[in-house]
Motif scaffolding. Structure first.
Motif, PDB file in Angstrom:
ATOM      1  N   ARG A 177       0.831  -1.408  -0.088  1.00 48.08           N
ATOM      2  CA  ARG A 177      -0.087   0.060  -0.045  1.00 48.08           C
ATOM      3  C   ARG A 177       0.927   1.316  -0.056  1.00 48.08           C
ATOM      4  O   ARG A 177       0.728   2.152  -0.721  1.00 48.08           O
ATOM      5  N   HIS A 178       1.786   1.392   0.814  1.00 45.26           N
ATOM      6  CA  HIS A 178       2.720   2.674   0.986  1.00 45.26           C
ATOM      7  C   HIS A 178       3.391   2.641  -0.251  1.00 45.26           C
ATOM      8  O   HIS A 178       3.571   3.984  -0.542  1.00 45.26           O
ATOM      9  N   ARG A 179       3.906   1.727  -0.952  1.00 45.09           N
ATOM     10  CA  ARG A 179       4.546   2.009  -2.291  1.00 45.09           C
ATOM     11  C   ARG A 179       3.750   2.320  -3.422  1.00 45.09           C
ATOM     12  O   ARG A 179       4.133   3.304  -4.261  1.00 45.09           O
ATOM     13  N   LEU A 180       2.484   1.904  -3.387  1.00 46.61           N
ATOM     14  CA  LEU A 180       1.605   2.215  -4.198  1.00 46.61           C
ATOM     15  C   LEU A 180       0.891   3.785  -4.054  1.00 46.61           C
ATOM     16  O   LEU A 180       0.961   4.390  -5.190  1.00 46.61           O
ATOM     17  N   ALA A 181       1.044   4.124  -2.820  1.00 45.32           N
ATOM     18  CA  ALA A 181       0.392   5.553  -2.633  1.00 45.32           C
ATOM     19  C   ALA A 181       1.522   6.534  -3.036  1.00 45.32           C
ATOM     20  O   ALA A 181       1.043   7.815  -3.335  1.00 45.32           O
ATOM     21  N   ARG A 191      -9.461  -8.222   3.258  1.00 46.17           N
ATOM     22  CA  ARG A 191      -8.719  -7.108   3.972  1.00 46.17           C
ATOM     23  C   ARG A 191      -7.452  -6.769   3.160  1.00 46.17           C
ATOM     24  O   ARG A 191      -7.219  -5.603   3.202  1.00 46.17           O
ATOM     25  N   VAL A 192      -6.750  -7.742   2.712  1.00 48.77           N
ATOM     26  CA  VAL A 192      -5.439  -7.432   1.874  1.00 48.77           C
ATOM     27  C   VAL A 192      -6.045  -6.612   0.768  1.00 48.77           C
ATOM     28  O   VAL A 192      -5.239  -5.544   0.407  1.00 48.77           O
ATOM     29  N   ILE A 193      -6.979  -6.751  -0.015  1.00 51.55           N
ATOM     30  CA  ILE A 193      -7.674  -6.088  -1.166  1.00 51.55           C
ATOM     31  C   ILE A 193      -7.716  -4.717  -0.795  1.00 51.55           C
ATOM     32  O   ILE A 193      -7.452  -3.625  -1.322  1.00 51.55           O
ATOM     33  N   ARG A 194      -8.631  -4.528   0.645  1.00 51.27           N
ATOM     34  CA  ARG A 194      -9.022  -3.055   1.040  1.00 51.27           C
ATOM     35  C   ARG A 194      -7.498  -2.421   1.423  1.00 51.27           C
ATOM     36  O   ARG A 194      -7.556  -0.941   1.030  1.00 51.27           O
ATOM     37  N   GLU A 195      -6.625  -3.314   1.842  1.00 51.26           N
ATOM     38  CA  GLU A 195      -5.337  -2.276   2.315  1.00 51.26           C
ATOM     39  C   GLU A 195      -4.798  -1.933   0.960  1.00 51.26           C
ATOM     40  O   GLU A 195      -4.164  -0.853   0.664  1.00 51.26           O
ATOM     41  N   VAL A 196      -4.488  -2.884  -0.131  1.00 52.12           N
ATOM     42  CA  VAL A 196      -4.043  -2.301  -1.285  1.00 52.12           C
ATOM     43  C   VAL A 196      -4.699  -1.040  -1.922  1.00 52.12           C
ATOM     44  O   VAL A 196      -4.161  -0.159  -2.334  1.00 52.12           O
ATOM     45  N   ALA A 197      -6.276  -1.239  -1.743  1.00 51.36           N
ATOM     46  CA  ALA A 197      -6.788  -0.231  -2.385  1.00 51.36           C
ATOM     47  C   ALA A 197      -6.572   1.036  -2.024  1.00 51.36           C
ATOM     48  O   ALA A 197      -6.881   2.180  -2.440  1.00 51.36           O
ATOM     49  N   ALA A 198      -6.301   1.244  -0.548  1.00 52.53           N
ATOM     50  CA  ALA A 198      -6.332   2.494  -0.045  1.00 52.53           C
ATOM     51  C   ALA A 198      -4.895   2.972  -0.262  1.00 52.53           C
ATOM     52  O   ALA A 198      -4.932   4.205  -0.584  1.00 52.53           O
ATOM     53  N   GLY A 199      -3.989   2.470  -1.009  1.00 50.76           N
ATOM     54  CA  GLY A 199      -3.000   3.047  -1.647  1.00 50.76           C
ATOM     55  C   GLY A 199      -3.267   3.388  -3.103  1.00 50.76           C
ATOM     56  O   GLY A 199      -2.740   4.477  -3.457  1.00 50.76           O
ATOM     57  N   ASP A 200      -3.943   2.544  -3.789  1.00 52.02           N
ATOM     58  CA  ASP A 200      -4.419   2.956  -5.116  1.00 52.02           C
ATOM     59  C   ASP A 200      -5.530   2.083  -5.575  1.00 52.02           C
ATOM     60  O   ASP A 200      -5.422   0.828  -5.623  1.00 52.02           O
ATOM     61  N   GLY A 201      -6.561   2.815  -5.921  1.00 54.56           N
ATOM     62  CA  GLY A 201      -7.737   2.115  -6.091  1.00 54.56           C
ATOM     63  C   GLY A 201      -7.893   0.967  -7.192  1.00 54.56           C
ATOM     64  O   GLY A 201      -8.467   0.196  -7.159  1.00 54.56           O
ATOM     65  N   SER A 202      -7.290   1.639  -8.358  1.00 49.66           N
ATOM     66  CA  SER A 202      -7.301   0.721  -9.506  1.00 49.66           C
ATOM     67  C   SER A 202      -6.388  -0.505  -9.382  1.00 49.66           C
ATOM     68  O   SER A 202      -6.910  -1.643  -9.750  1.00 49.66           O
ATOM     69  N   ILE A 203      -5.308  -0.460  -8.576  1.00 43.00           N
ATOM     70  CA  ILE A 203      -4.427  -1.704  -8.242  1.00 43.00           C
ATOM     71  C   ILE A 203      -5.272  -2.554  -7.150  1.00 43.00           C
ATOM     72  O   ILE A 203      -5.202  -3.861  -7.575  1.00 43.00           O
ATOM     73  N   GLY A 204      -6.085  -2.022  -6.362  1.00 45.19           N
ATOM     74  CA  GLY A 204      -6.717  -2.855  -5.241  1.00 45.19           C
ATOM     75  C   GLY A 204      -7.938  -3.748  -6.145  1.00 45.19           C
ATOM     76  O   GLY A 204      -8.177  -4.777  -5.863  1.00 45.19           O
ATOM     77  N   GLN A 205      -8.380  -2.874  -7.267  1.00 44.81           N
ATOM     78  CA  GLN A 205      -9.456  -3.463  -7.864  1.00 44.81           C
ATOM     79  C   GLN A 205      -8.591  -4.870  -8.819  1.00 44.81           C
ATOM     80  O   GLN A 205      -9.460  -5.826  -9.039  1.00 44.81           O
ATOM     81  N   SER A 258     -14.875  -4.554  -0.636  1.00 47.94           N
ATOM     82  CA  SER A 258     -13.281  -4.436  -0.345  1.00 47.94           C
ATOM     83  C   SER A 258     -12.692  -3.283  -0.885  1.00 47.94           C
ATOM     84  O   SER A 258     -12.187  -2.525  -0.168  1.00 47.94           O
ATOM     85  N   PHE A 259     -12.672  -2.931  -2.079  1.00 44.14           N
ATOM     86  CA  PHE A 259     -11.879  -1.865  -2.579  1.00 44.14           C
ATOM     87  C   PHE A 259     -12.480  -0.650  -2.429  1.00 44.14           C
ATOM     88  O   PHE A 259     -11.954   0.386  -2.584  1.00 44.14           O
ATOM     89  N   TYR A 260     -13.910  -0.532  -2.434  1.00 46.97           N
ATOM     90  CA  TYR A 260     -14.841   0.723  -2.058  1.00 46.97           C
ATOM     91  C   TYR A 260     -14.031   1.061  -0.847  1.00 46.97           C
ATOM     92  O   TYR A 260     -14.079   2.176  -0.570  1.00 46.97           O
ATOM     93  N   LEU A 261     -14.311   0.376   0.249  1.00 50.65           N
ATOM     94  CA  LEU A 261     -13.914   0.981   1.484  1.00 50.65           C
ATOM     95  C   LEU A 261     -12.365   1.003   1.619  1.00 50.65           C
ATOM     96  O   LEU A 261     -11.773   1.976   2.214  1.00 50.65           O
ATOM     97  N   GLY A 262     -11.528   0.388   0.713  1.00 50.63           N
ATOM     98  CA  GLY A 262     -10.380   0.743   0.931  1.00 50.63           C
ATOM     99  C   GLY A 262      -9.978   2.009   0.263  1.00 50.63           C
ATOM    100  O   GLY A 262      -9.122   2.844   0.738  1.00 50.63           O
TER     101      GLY A 262
END
Length: 399
Positions: free
Chosen positions: A23-27, A73-87, A242-246
């Motif tokens: 997530r932090h790298r994607l952000a 939860r993992v999807i949610r976390e990744v989406a918090a950094g970048d929504g597209s990559i979370g999806q 998951s990715f909406y909430l992320g």
């Protein structure tokens, strides 16, 4: 992007830590990537290097051996950094799992072993509203021909899940094929306001051949149905949740940091810091409370589904229907909360935060784009019909 630790995480906590690192790298640079809209090859390489693509894979083949509650939860976390990559990660995990959804026992074992060992990244050309992919029975193999208006993952995928209708029947057939082949043309025409890096453009499928033995769930050209086959909708709807909430989490936390460090107090408010403004405290307290509630509901519904996923060969229509109602409720609440959070954070940011360079608008654009996938009113209707009339939703492509 720097290289992640290569050791495969063992516990749920370790997997979440790995997801947070991703997530932090994607952000970093997410707003700039959103503006550029380039194909996310490096971001998918990061998902592979991190091992997140094998989260659901068998341990004996190098996978995580984890289950859906953690995956969400993992999807949610990744989406918090970048929504597209979370999806993209969410859809990948769904299509990775699709072998379990409709495959035979032999197909499940073979697909999961190969996909895990090689860290395949899955895409999918499975838009149920398109009816123009026709499958021809050519003896010992079938042939897919047609077009899908959406193919999420397209050029960044190693394999693509195809879906079509067997010619002269109403039988749908799923199959996994290599993405890079002459018979598949990705048109690079995804040009929407949000989720811009999901590679979700249209695709043309021309005479793509698949052995009958690779047609998911078929034996001797006959499909073997079970109730679990219909779990695709509640499962993908929880991926959406998951990715909406992320995305909402990413918006809220990034906005809070901006308010703490850059937002100026209103000149007539009598406060020296923005974080001491009563309206700021009320705003962020309200949004955080709503997001926590939506996350808690999503986690509870995911845990409730474990019994279904663990007893896939025996699940009943009643179990499936009751789960779908709970998923519908989570989807409705996540949609409303994510739209509210990503819109209202601007009230706490101030006018300077509307600068294009900061990209705070991307959070709302991402949520607004994907929440139109299927009308949320129909999700609320499912919940209402169950409460008032004790009705369970009939399995469809959307319920």
């Amino acid at each position: 992007m720097t290289t992640l630790e290569t050791r495969t995480p063992k516990t749920a906590e370790e997997w979440l830590t790995r997801a947070t690192e991703v997530r932090h790298r994607l952000a970093e640079g997410a707003a700039a990537r959103d503006r550029a809209g380039e194909t996310p090859y490096d971001e998918i390489a990061l998902l592979k290097d991190s091992g997140l693509v094998t989260l659901l894979g068998p341990v004996e083949h190098g996978g995580g051996g984890q289950e859906w509650p953690l995956a969400y939860r993992v999807i949610r976390e990744v989406a918090a950094g970048d929504g597209s990559i979370g999806q993209l990660l969410g859809y990948h995990l769904l299509w990775f799992w699709a072998a379990r959804l409709v495959g035979t026992a032999e197909q499940i074992e073979a697909v999961e072993a190969e996909a895990t060992r090689n860290r395949w990244f899955f895409g999918g050309a499975v838009n149920p509203r398109d009816e123009d992919v026709v499958i021809r029975d050519a003896g010992d193999h079938i042939v897919y021909t047609g077009r899908k208006s959406f193919s999420t993952g397209s050029k960044v995928s190693d394999v693509t899940v195809l879906e079509g209708v067997l010619e002269g029947t109403d039988t749908h057939v799923f199959a996994i094929v290599p993405s890079a082949q002459p018979g598949i043309t990705f048109h690079d025409d995804w040009d929407n306001i949000g989720q811009r890096l999901t590679e979700s453009g249209s695709v043309t499928i021309s005479e793509v051949q698949v052995p009958w033995e690779a047609a998911a769930g078929f034996r001797e050209k006959v499909f073997e149905p079970r109730t679990y086959n219909t779990l695709n909708v509640p499962t993908i709807q929880l991926v959406f949740v998951s990715f909406y909430l992320g995305i909402a989490r990413g918006a809220l936390e990034e906005a809070a940091e901006y308010t703490r460090t850059r937002t100026r107090p209103w000149l007539h408010g009598g406060q020296e810091r923005a974080v001491d403004e009563p309206y700021q405290l009320d705003l962020y307290g309200d949004l955080q409370s709503k997001l926590w509630a939506a996350e808690a509901l999503a986690d509870a519904v995911a845990e409730e589904a474990l019994a279904i996923h663990r007893d896939a060969w025996e699940v009943t229509p009643e179990q499936r229907g009751a789960h779908e109602v709970r998923v519908a409720a989570a989807k409705a609440r996540a949609t409303e909360v994510a739209l509210e959070v990503t819109s209202r954070v601007f009230e706490g940011l101030g006018a300077r935060a509307t600068a294009t360079e900061l990209g705070f608008d991307r959070f709302w654009r991402n949520v607004r784009t994907h929440t139109l996938h299927d009308p949320v009113a129909y999700k609320r209707r499912e919940v209402g019909a169950h409460l008032l009339r004790d009705e369970l939703p009939e399995p469809t492509w959307y319920s």
